[in-house]
Design a protein around this motif. Structure first.
Motif, PDB file in Angstrom:
ATOM      1  N   ARG A 265       0.836  -1.198   0.000  1.00  0.00           N
ATOM      2  CA  ARG A 265       0.000   0.000   0.000  1.00  0.00           C
ATOM      3  C   ARG A 265       0.876   1.255   0.000  1.00  0.00           C
ATOM      4  O   ARG A 265       0.605   2.219  -0.731  1.00  0.00           O
ATOM      5  CB  ARG A 265      -0.922  -0.008   1.223  1.00  0.00           C
ATOM      6  N   SER A 266       1.944   1.245   0.787  1.00  0.00           N
ATOM      7  CA  SER A 266       2.859   2.387   0.829  1.00  0.00           C
ATOM      8  C   SER A 266       3.510   2.620  -0.535  1.00  0.00           C
ATOM      9  O   SER A 266       3.632   3.763  -0.987  1.00  0.00           O
ATOM     10  CB  SER A 266       3.942   2.163   1.890  1.00  0.00           C
ATOM     11  N   LEU A 267       3.921   1.535  -1.191  1.00  0.00           N
ATOM     12  CA  LEU A 267       4.523   1.680  -2.521  1.00  0.00           C
ATOM     13  C   LEU A 267       3.523   2.233  -3.529  1.00  0.00           C
ATOM     14  O   LEU A 267       3.886   3.045  -4.385  1.00  0.00           O
ATOM     15  CB  LEU A 267       5.064   0.328  -3.004  1.00  0.00           C
ATOM     16  N   GLN A 268       2.267   1.815  -3.443  1.00  0.00           N
ATOM     17  CA  GLN A 268       1.251   2.336  -4.356  1.00  0.00           C
ATOM     18  C   GLN A 268       1.046   3.834  -4.134  1.00  0.00           C
ATOM     19  O   GLN A 268       0.869   4.580  -5.094  1.00  0.00           O
ATOM     20  CB  GLN A 268      -0.068   1.576  -4.185  1.00  0.00           C
ATOM     21  N   ILE A 269       1.076   4.252  -2.893  1.00  0.00           N
ATOM     22  CA  ILE A 269       0.919   5.681  -2.593  1.00  0.00           C
ATOM     23  C   ILE A 269       2.098   6.464  -3.151  1.00  0.00           C
ATOM     24  O   ILE A 269       1.930   7.517  -3.766  1.00  0.00           O
ATOM     25  CB  ILE A 269       0.752   5.905  -1.081  1.00  0.00           C
ATOM     26  N   ILE A 270       3.298   5.937  -2.948  1.00  0.00           N
ATOM     27  CA  ILE A 270       4.498   6.603  -3.466  1.00  0.00           C
ATOM     28  C   ILE A 270       4.453   6.686  -4.988  1.00  0.00           C
ATOM     29  O   ILE A 270       4.854   7.690  -5.580  1.00  0.00           O
ATOM     30  CB  ILE A 270       5.769   5.865  -2.995  1.00  0.00           C
ATOM     31  N   LYS A 271       3.932   5.657  -5.648  1.00  0.00           N
ATOM     32  CA  LYS A 271       3.828   5.651  -7.104  1.00  0.00           C
ATOM     33  C   LYS A 271       2.682   6.529  -7.600  1.00  0.00           C
ATOM     34  O   LYS A 271       2.500   6.701  -8.785  1.00  0.00           O
ATOM     35  CB  LYS A 271       3.610   4.220  -7.611  1.00  0.00           C
ATOM     36  N   GLY A 272       1.875   7.037  -6.671  1.00  0.00           N
ATOM     37  CA  GLY A 272       0.770   7.888  -7.068  1.00  0.00           C
ATOM     38  C   GLY A 272      -0.499   7.121  -7.375  1.00  0.00           C
ATOM     39  O   GLY A 272      -1.393   7.623  -8.045  1.00  0.00           O
TER      40      GLY A 272
END
Length: 164
Positions: free
Chosen positions: A131-138
């Protein structure tokens, strides 16, 4: 036949106990690591150790099953119990093997519970990282839905958070 087989069965039971004890220690170490800041290398090392221990235990269990089959007994708790009864009827002392078997059964149940808790914790950490990576990727998650096939589908927002 039990006269020849019981000493071998007793040996198998006594050899599996240290393996279950080591697995229990590994699971506790994994649980302690997960309570703190998890270290991926240590978790991977423990997972490798657990796999090796399980392979060894499965090998011993297969051998135990083969021995029980010679007495036409199932490879389960009932089969072991009947084996102990037959051995006692033949004049063997089964106290040490029965005590070790009881420990194997108890520790196995404890291992199962610990492994399930550790797995749930690892799953939660994995979902959080994704989930954190998805947020960072926008592409933050906005919710889960289920398709007509019953499989969960995740909806993502498709807009860029930051552009350089």
């Amino acid at each position: 036949m039990i006269e020849k087989i019981f000493p071998l069965i007793e040996k198998q039971i006594l050899s599996i106990l240290p393996l279950v004890e080591l697995l229990y220690q590994q699971l506790n170490q994994e649980a302690e690591n997960l309570k703190q800041t998890p270290q991926a290398e240590l978790i991977g090392f423990i997972a490798s150790n657990k796999s090796q221990l399980v392979e060894q235990m499965e090998r011993v269990n297969r051998q135990l099953g083969e021995l029980l089959a010679l007495e036409k007994l199932p490879n389960n708790r009932e089969g072991i119990s009947l084996c102990f009864q037959r051995a006692e009827a033949a004049g063997f002392s089964t106290s040490e093997a029965a005590r070790s078997w009881a420990q194997v059964v108890r520790l196995s149940a404890d291992c199962k519970a610990l492994n399930e808790r550790n797995g749930a914790c690892i799953d939660l950490l994995s979902r959080h990282a994704k989930r954190s990576l998805q947020i960072i990727k926008g592409k933050p998650q906005i919710g889960n839905t289920y398709g007509p096939d019953g499989i969960a589908k995740t909806d993502y927002l498709g807009h860029t958070l930051i552009s350089v």
